[in-house]
Design an enzyme around this catalytic site. Structure first.
Site, PDB file in Angstrom:
ATOM      1  N   GLY A  48       0.860  -1.163  -0.006  1.00 47.58           N
ATOM      2  CA  GLY A  48      -0.012   0.026   0.086  1.00 47.58           C
ATOM      3  C   GLY A  48       0.979   1.339   0.073  1.00 47.58           C
ATOM      4  O   GLY A  48       0.582   2.258  -0.578  1.00 47.58           O
ATOM      5  N   VAL A 112       8.308   4.267  12.374  1.00 40.25           N
ATOM      6  CA  VAL A 112       7.654   5.292  12.787  1.00 40.25           C
ATOM      7  C   VAL A 112       7.326   4.916  14.087  1.00 40.25           C
ATOM      8  O   VAL A 112       7.172   3.418  14.593  1.00 40.25           O
ATOM      9  CB  VAL A 112       6.549   5.635  12.188  1.00 40.25           C
ATOM     10  CG1 VAL A 112       5.313   4.342  11.958  1.00 40.25           C
ATOM     11  CG2 VAL A 112       5.760   6.693  12.888  1.00 40.25           C
ATOM     12  N   CYS A 195      -4.724 -12.525   3.660  1.00 43.07           N
ATOM     13  CA  CYS A 195      -5.049 -13.582   2.716  1.00 43.07           C
ATOM     14  C   CYS A 195      -5.782 -14.811   3.155  1.00 43.07           C
ATOM     15  O   CYS A 195      -5.012 -15.688   3.708  1.00 43.07           O
ATOM     16  CB  CYS A 195      -4.016 -14.057   1.904  1.00 43.07           C
ATOM     17  SG  CYS A 195      -4.513 -15.064   0.418  1.00 43.07           S
ATOM     18  N   CYS A 373      -9.170 -13.309  -3.698  1.00 39.22           N
ATOM     19  CA  CYS A 373      -8.085 -14.691  -3.206  1.00 39.22           C
ATOM     20  C   CYS A 373      -7.932 -15.613  -4.326  1.00 39.22           C
ATOM     21  O   CYS A 373      -9.196 -16.134  -4.457  1.00 39.22           O
ATOM     22  CB  CYS A 373      -8.578 -15.194  -2.004  1.00 39.22           C
ATOM     23  SG  CYS A 373      -7.478 -15.937  -1.078  1.00 39.22           S
TER      24      CYS A 373
HETATM   25  P1  FAD Z   1       2.594  -4.729   3.780  1.00 37.50           P
HETATM   26  O1  FAD Z   1       2.819  -5.097   2.485  1.00 37.50           O
HETATM   27  O2  FAD Z   1       2.850  -5.869   4.572  1.00 37.50           O
HETATM   28  O3  FAD Z   1       3.551  -3.490   4.266  1.00 37.50           O
HETATM   29  C1  FAD Z   1       3.628  -2.874   5.436  1.00 37.50           C
HETATM   30  C2  FAD Z   1       5.060  -2.311   5.448  1.00 37.50           C
HETATM   31  O4  FAD Z   1       4.956  -1.484   6.765  1.00 37.50           O
HETATM   32  C3  FAD Z   1       6.065  -3.228   5.573  1.00 37.50           C
HETATM   33  O5  FAD Z   1       6.793  -3.030   4.653  1.00 37.50           O
HETATM   34  C4  FAD Z   1       6.736  -2.935   6.958  1.00 37.50           C
HETATM   35  O6  FAD Z   1       8.182  -2.933   7.058  1.00 37.50           O
HETATM   36  C5  FAD Z   1       6.404  -1.719   7.378  1.00 37.50           C
HETATM   37  N1  FAD Z   1       6.187  -1.302   8.598  1.00 37.50           N
HETATM   38  C6  FAD Z   1       5.739  -2.022   9.764  1.00 37.50           C
HETATM   39  N2  FAD Z   1       5.878  -1.363  10.773  1.00 37.50           N
HETATM   40  C7  FAD Z   1       6.456  -0.164  10.476  1.00 37.50           C
HETATM   41  C8  FAD Z   1       6.688   0.976  11.244  1.00 37.50           C
HETATM   42  N3  FAD Z   1       6.835   1.118  12.610  1.00 37.50           N
HETATM   43  N4  FAD Z   1       7.232   2.217  10.755  1.00 37.50           N
HETATM   44  C9  FAD Z   1       7.550   2.018   9.304  1.00 37.50           C
HETATM   45  N5  FAD Z   1       7.161   1.206   8.562  1.00 37.50           N
HETATM   46  C10 FAD Z   1       6.634   0.118   8.941  1.00 37.50           C
HETATM   47  N6  FAD Z   1      -2.899 -10.873  -1.451  1.00 37.50           N
HETATM   48  C11 FAD Z   1      -3.495 -10.876  -2.490  1.00 37.50           C
HETATM   49  O7  FAD Z   1      -4.275 -10.158  -2.905  1.00 37.50           O
HETATM   50  N7  FAD Z   1      -3.522 -12.345  -3.143  1.00 37.50           N
HETATM   51  C12 FAD Z   1      -2.965 -13.405  -2.687  1.00 37.50           C
HETATM   52  O8  FAD Z   1      -2.851 -14.455  -3.512  1.00 37.50           O
HETATM   53  C13 FAD Z   1      -2.237 -13.196  -1.606  1.00 37.50           C
HETATM   54  N8  FAD Z   1      -1.393 -14.333  -1.081  1.00 37.50           N
HETATM   55  C14 FAD Z   1      -0.816 -14.130   0.172  1.00 37.50           C
HETATM   56  C15 FAD Z   1      -0.337 -15.178   0.600  1.00 37.50           C
HETATM   57  C16 FAD Z   1       0.870 -15.140   1.789  1.00 37.50           C
HETATM   58  C17 FAD Z   1       1.596 -16.181   2.325  1.00 37.50           C
HETATM   59  C18 FAD Z   1       0.794 -13.745   2.347  1.00 37.50           C
HETATM   60  C19 FAD Z   1       1.711 -13.616   3.584  1.00 37.50           C
HETATM   61  C20 FAD Z   1       0.083 -12.720   1.902  1.00 37.50           C
HETATM   62  C21 FAD Z   1      -0.775 -12.970   0.761  1.00 37.50           C
HETATM   63  N9  FAD Z   1      -1.538 -11.812   0.351  1.00 37.50           N
HETATM   64  C22 FAD Z   1      -2.068 -11.731  -0.638  1.00 37.50           C
HETATM   65  C23 FAD Z   1      -1.736 -10.653   1.314  1.00 37.50           C
HETATM   66  C24 FAD Z   1      -0.914  -9.365   0.616  1.00 37.50           C
HETATM   67  O9  FAD Z   1       0.608  -9.604   0.734  1.00 37.50           O
HETATM   68  C25 FAD Z   1      -1.068  -8.287   1.728  1.00 37.50           C
HETATM   69  O10 FAD Z   1      -2.503  -8.105   1.974  1.00 37.50           O
HETATM   70  C26 FAD Z   1      -0.457  -6.915   1.479  1.00 37.50           C
HETATM   71  O11 FAD Z   1       0.797  -7.015   0.978  1.00 37.50           O
HETATM   72  C27 FAD Z   1      -0.972  -5.823   2.352  1.00 37.50           C
HETATM   73  O12 FAD Z   1      -0.194  -4.624   2.163  1.00 37.50           O
HETATM   74  P2  FAD Z   1       0.125  -3.547   3.039  1.00 37.50           P
HETATM   75  O13 FAD Z   1       0.878  -2.446   2.561  1.00 37.50           O
HETATM   76  O14 FAD Z   1      -0.993  -3.100   3.914  1.00 37.50           O
HETATM   77  O15 FAD Z   1       1.123  -4.523   4.019  1.00 37.50           O
END
Ligand code: FAD
Ligand code: UQ1
Length: 444
Positions: A48, A112, A195, A373
């Protein structure tokens, strides 16, 4: 290659890149950061965060956008399902964070640590104060292996793996490859998850692998979940029940993992319908999906709701209290399934919400809760579940997507990674909404 070795290689590549970047002054890293105020400050450089930074750069220029992210490597997590089943390499899942930060956007390489939304300031763990006009929170969620007794130290033993972390995903494949005879256990935690299909995708892949290698008759496949159903959307749950029946897989609903005794190859589950009753399962392999929760930094801050997730409006993604704060992805309390597909659809809505706010207009694009999914059911088939806030199917293609399909498998394994790295992270892919409209033209 082990996860650690892979990370080291990525890092050395990463450092070479960082130096060339510093030299060419394309990026600004935290050490070089010239200012500590940004028009748009993005917290988290995961799916995101990178996506929204790319979109905000287009709106206000790279020099006005910064991302706070501590990790040196950005992972495409959805492919870990296939890594755990030996169908993809872990190396294919990661790229250096420097390479995915939109060029010219400032990367603050910190965590953060505190929010001060009344003063439009965040504090990092290195003590730096950064102020902003607009804040986008994309901190993802936290994995809590430590909430299961015997973990995470249990991963030092063989026969146990977890696709949910880069440190343990290859252990799943080792456990599966070395399976001889006995129970193959697959778990789901008693918390929200990202997921929701992934805990059972690895089970179907394991079933397929054991059949392919002639070991299936020696395996008892068991899926233990605290939930009262197999999947949240009835159409796909019905299809999955047919598959588990056909493949002789045992499903135990309302079963919650509380302990792993990895030295004895035993897992202990509580029966949520019979308080106090526990059952010990011996295993030849176990795949653990850990409990998950909101980022610790959000919990108890002024930005969370009563359960600790970022408190945003479910239609516009704007924070419910602070009008210049927005959220996207797994860290939010949006009542939908936490996926990258959901992030894609949310990014298009949030882009529009921000545009409207910059023009001092009311947000007018509403998020319908779209999430998806790809339920991989073997090494060449998948069911593509797509649905909205109401748990109603919201399918892109004019076919019955609850049927196992080879095309959907290739979409998951081969096309989605390209769409992720080159479409979503560049801020060009806002989910399949427009494609769905075209695909269904002329249909009711
Ligand atoms: P993330 O991509 O996890 O990013 C969060 C970020 O915040 C990380 O980089 C982290 O380092 C950072 N962060 C954390 N704490 C701090 C802090 N205090 N300060 C600064 N930065 C920080 N989705 C699908 O659509 N299809 C699928 O088939 C699918 N399969 C999946 C299978 C598995 C095994 C897994 C683990 C996930 C899967 N997903 C799938 C889910 C998908 O990967 C996540 O929903 C998506 O990456 C969420 O994005 P995000 O930005 O919310 O979180
Ligand atoms: C999607 O947009 C997406 O993000 C890039 C995923 O994450 C990897 C997905 O798994 C899915 C299914 C989608 C939705 C895309 C289409 C074409 C239906």
């Amino acid at each position: 290659m082990t996860g650690q070795l892979h990370t080291q290689r990525l890092l050395s590549r990463q450092y070479r890149r960082v130096f060339s970047v510093i030299n060419s002054q394309i990026h600004t890293s935290s050490g070089l950061a010239a200012k500590d105020h940004y028009k748009f400050l993005v917290l988290g450089g995961g799916t995101g965060g990178i996506t929204m930074a790319a979109r905000m750069k287009r709106k206000v220029g790279a020099q006005n956008v910064a991302i706070v992210e501590p990790s040196e490597v950005h992972y495409y997590q959805p492919i870990w399902t296939l890594v755990g089943a030996g169908a993809k390499s872990v190396a294919s899942s990661g790229r250096s964070t420097a390479s995915v930060i939109p060029s010219g956007v400032t990367w603050v390489r910190s965590k953060v640590a505190e929010f001060d939304p009344r003063n439009n300031v965040v504090l990092t763990d290195s003590g730096k104060k950064i102020s902003y006009d607009y804040l986008i929170v994309a901190l993802g969620l936290e994995l809590h292996y430590e909430k299961i007794k015997g973990l995470p130290e249990g991963f030092d033993h063989p026969k146990i793996g977890s696709n949910y972390s880069v440190k343990t995903v290859e252990k799943t494949w080792i456990a599966l490859k070395n399976f001889k005879e006995g129970n193959a256990l697959f778990t789901f935690p008693n918390t929200p998850v990202k997921c929701g299909g992934a805990p059972q995708k690895i089970m179907y892949l394991s079933d397929a692998f054991l059949r392919k290698t002639g070991k299936r008759s020696k395996a008892n496949i068991i899926y233990n979940t605290p939930l009262p159903k197999l999947f949240g959307v009835k159409k796909y749950a019905d299809a999955l029940w047919e598959i588990v029946k056909k493949r002789d897989i045992n499903i135990n609903l309302r079963h919650n993992l509380i302990e792993v005794r990895a030295d004895k190859q035993e897992a202990i589950f509580e029966n949520l319908d019979k308080p106090g009753e526990t059952k010990v399962y011996k295993y030849e392999m176990i795949h653990v999906t850990p409990p998950m929760g909101p980022p610790a930094v959000l919990k108890g801050s002024s930005l969370d709701d009563a359960t600790g997730w970022l408190d945003v409006d479910k239609n516009t993604l704007q924070h419910k209290t602070y009008a210049n704060v927005f959220g996207i992805g797994d860290c939010t309390n949006l009542p939908t399934s936490k996926t990258a597909a959901a992030v894609a659809a949310q990014s298009a809505v949030l882009d529009r919400t921000v545009s409207q706010i910059l023009r001092k207009k009311t947000p007018d694009k509403m998020y319908d809760g779209y999430s998806s999914c790809p339920l991989v059911t073997s090494y060449n088939t998948a069911i593509l579940a797509e649905f909205d806030y109401d748990g109603q199917p919201l399918e892109t293609f004019p076919v019955d997507q609850s049927k196992e399909s080879r095309v959907m498998y290739h979409m998951k394994a081969d096309f989605m990674p390209i769409l992720y790295w080159h479409g979503l992270l560049k801020g060009f892919w806002g989910g399949p909404g427009p494609l769905r409209t075209i695909m269904h033209l002329g249909m009711k």
